[in-house]
Design a protein around this motif. Structure first.
Motif, PDB file in Angstrom:
ATOM      1  N   LYS A   1       5.342   4.103  -3.095  1.00 30.50           N
ATOM      2  CA  LYS A   1       4.174   3.641  -3.833  1.00 30.50           C
ATOM      3  C   LYS A   1       3.952   2.140  -3.678  1.00 30.50           C
ATOM      4  CE  LYS A   1       2.812   7.322  -6.219  1.00 30.50           C
ATOM      5  NZ  LYS A   1       1.545   7.924  -5.828  1.00 30.50           N
TER       6      LYS A   1
ATOM      7  N   LYS B   1       3.319   6.822   3.398  1.00 35.47           N
ATOM      8  CA  LYS B   1       3.932   8.141   3.536  1.00 35.47           C
ATOM      9  C   LYS B   1       5.230   8.004   4.299  1.00 35.47           C
ATOM     10  CE  LYS B   1       0.120  11.357   3.302  1.00 35.47           C
ATOM     11  NZ  LYS B   1      -1.073  11.367   4.139  1.00 35.47           N
TER      12      LYS B   1
ATOM     13  N   VAL C   1       6.237   9.544  -0.882  1.00 36.37           N
ATOM     14  CA  VAL C   1       5.370   8.397  -0.679  1.00 36.37           C
ATOM     15  C   VAL C   1       6.027   7.179  -1.321  1.00 36.37           C
ATOM     16  CG1 VAL C   1       3.143   7.355  -1.238  1.00 36.37           C
ATOM     17  CG2 VAL C   1       3.258   9.772  -0.630  1.00 36.37           C
TER      18      VAL C   1
ATOM     19  N   LYS D   1       0.849  -1.196   0.000  1.00 33.14           N
ATOM     20  CA  LYS D   1       0.000   0.000   0.000  1.00 33.14           C
ATOM     21  C   LYS D   1       0.882   1.244   0.000  1.00 33.14           C
ATOM     22  CE  LYS D   1      -1.433   1.663   4.058  1.00 33.14           C
ATOM     23  NZ  LYS D   1      -2.331   1.893   5.199  1.00 33.14           N
ATOM     24  N   ASP D   2       0.338   2.352  -0.472  1.00 29.72           N
ATOM     25  CA  ASP D   2       1.112   3.591  -0.456  1.00 29.72           C
ATOM     26  C   ASP D   2       1.463   3.944   0.982  1.00 29.72           C
ATOM     27  OD1 ASP D   2       0.848   3.702  -3.142  1.00 29.72           O
ATOM     28  OD2 ASP D   2      -0.506   5.418  -3.191  1.00 29.72           O
TER      29      ASP D   2
END
Ligand code: ZN
Length: 113
Positions: free
Chosen positions: A76, A67, A74, A64-65
């Motif tokens: 990715k 942060k 981010v 999942k992305d």
């Protein structure tokens, strides 16, 4: 037959006892036999999002992305992360990501490749 555990480093089965230590004749790794037997220094098993056991040096991909703390970057979904290192803590994977640098990930957000 010997019931000594294989070398944790190179998985050689030709380990032998030297006092309280176990020794691997192939890579010269030495480790404590008593610690392992008592479970005092038991290695924590870290699993990825789908239950694969992760090990140092594994390649994983991010599911999942994510942060990056303290930046606008981010990671990715699908990013491949090579040569992970397992560490203690909330974020249990230490790694280096191309274009981002050294960071820590949670094992629940990666999948072994
Ligand atoms: Zn070894």
């Amino acid at each position: 037959m010997s019931t000594l555990p294989p070398c944790p480093k190179c998985h050689s089965e030709f380990t032998y006892e030297d006092g309280a230590m176990l020794v691997c004749p192939e890579c010269a790794h030495e480790w404590s036999a008593t610690g392992a037997a008592e479970g005092a220094d038991e290695a924590k098993v870290i699993k990825d999002a789908v239950g694969n056991v992760l090990q140092d040096g594994d390649t994983v991909s991010v599911i999942k992305d994510l942060k990056v703390k303290g930046s606008s970057l981010v990671v990715k979904v699908g990013t491949k992360v090579k040569n992970i290192r397992l560490v203690d803590g909330d974020h249990d994977i230490d790694c280096k990501i191309d274009g981002i640098g050294a960071m820590k990930l949670k094992s629940e957000f990666v999948k072994k490749v």
